[in-house]
Design an enzyme around this catalytic site. Sequence first.
Site, short mmCIF file in Angstrom:
data_model
loop_
_atom_site.label_atom_id
_atom_site.label_comp_id
_atom_site.label_asym_id
_atom_site.label_seq_id
_atom_site.Cartn_x
_atom_site.Cartn_y
_atom_site.Cartn_z
CG HIS A 128 1.90 0.70 17.88
ND1 HIS A 128 0.68 -0.06 17.79
CD2 HIS A 128 1.72 1.27 16.81
CE1 HIS A 128 -0.03 0.02 16.67
NE2 HIS A 128 0.57 0.96 15.96
CB ILE A 129 7.04 4.75 18.60
CG1 ILE A 129 8.27 3.93 18.28
CG2 ILE A 129 6.69 4.84 19.99
CD1 ILE A 129 9.45 4.59 18.97
CD GLU A 134 0.45 -3.03 19.99
OE1 GLU A 134 1.35 -3.55 19.01
OE2 GLU A 134 0.15 -1.68 19.76
NE ARG A 188 -6.29 -7.59 -0.21
CZ ARG A 188 -7.22 -6.80 0.60
NH1 ARG A 188 -8.15 -7.42 0.87
NH2 ARG A 188 -6.81 -5.52 1.03
N GLY A 248 0.81 -1.20 -0.04
CA GLY A 248 -0.01 0.00 0.18
C GLY A 248 0.78 1.34 -0.14
NE ARG A 249 -2.86 5.09 1.89
CZ ARG A 249 -4.21 5.14 1.77
NH1 ARG A 249 -4.69 6.37 0.96
NH2 ARG A 249 -4.94 4.59 2.50
CB ILE A 250 3.31 2.29 4.69
CG1 ILE A 250 2.22 3.80 5.24
CG2 ILE A 250 4.56 2.16 5.61
CD1 ILE A 250 1.71 3.20 6.68
CB ILE A 260 6.33 -1.19 10.83
CG1 ILE A 260 6.17 -1.26 9.34
CG2 ILE A 260 7.42 -1.03 11.19
CD1 ILE A 260 6.56 0.03 8.70
CB ALA A 261 1.61 -4.84 9.65
NE ARG A 262 -3.41 -1.83 14.04
CZ ARG A 262 -2.92 -0.61 13.74
NH1 ARG A 262 -1.47 -0.41 13.55
NH2 ARG A 262 -3.46 0.46 13.58
#
Length: 326
Positions: free
Chosen positions: A287-288, A269, A179, A156-158, A238-240
């Site tokens: 998560h920063i 978390e 996808r 995606g964008r990131i 860095i997703a989830r």
Amino acid sequence: MTRPAVLIARRIFPAVAERLAAHFDVETNDADTLWSREELIQRLQGKQGVFVTTGEPIDATLIAACPDLKAVCSMAVGYNNIDVTACRARGIAVTNAPDVLTETTADFGFALMMAAARRITESEHFLRRGAWTKWAPDFFVGADIHGTTLGILGMGRIGQAIARRGALGFSMNVLYHNRSRLAPASEAPIGARWVDKATLLAESDHLVIVVPYGPASHHLIAAADLALMKPTATLTNIARGGVVDDAALAMALRSGRLGAAALDVFEGEPAVHPALLDVPNVVLTPHIASASLPTRLAMAHLAADNLIALLTGGTPRTPPLEPTTC
Ligand code: GLV
């Protein structure tokens, strides 16, 4: 005319809270308490809007119990804490905060990947505990970044912003799995090549994970996937939390099955799987990834703008989410 009432579910920047207070009767959370779903339900009675962040559980039970709610505006880009389908079924608009954090988050993902590859936190801990007595040729040797293969899971964008850094700044060969494939015009400037997931895992020197979390991406990277990776490779999430099986990752790192890892997000978390805490070759941050001051301010102002627009008949800066975009 009575003003709409809104809840700001976490402590936010005063300037943003003041903007909301100029339009609404605002209840704030100055103690920054992590309210349970039941506490949120109680505070949302009579409220038309809620300002949320990454973790407040805006689920079907809460939606059913908050009949006045019309708008849920999050300052996060990820919205796995919000049941968009339940909201839309009740006519509640939901917005997130895309775009404003893309470059900052990509900077951080790249920094984490470099820290893992070059053993930055591991060697710093060594220095701080007074263990450094001499220089040596094989001292904390790690993996190169420049000229290696960068694998992006979730383009995606990131993901694309990380790919640009790798291709244009570090001469990396970019592979990705997503996808949907990017248009050729987006692939070409960075030489990005779509591959299936198994190829991505097998060929990447540095894998960066940036997929949204949901049932389809739960433990998308588990033991069998880690087994496909090069033993010298790094993995950055860095997703989830929950996209990577943290226990399997800890085992792969400890056994030498994987070179190193960097994690900004964790399943459950702020709890962190205890096995990770004992592994030296993993960089851990709380998560920063989007946490530069300008970006966090931009995210909060965007959510406030959206809430103001949605409750005063305006057009939100970012379109309300549809269940299909989950
Ligand atoms: C942070 O994780 C976000 O989704 O914005």
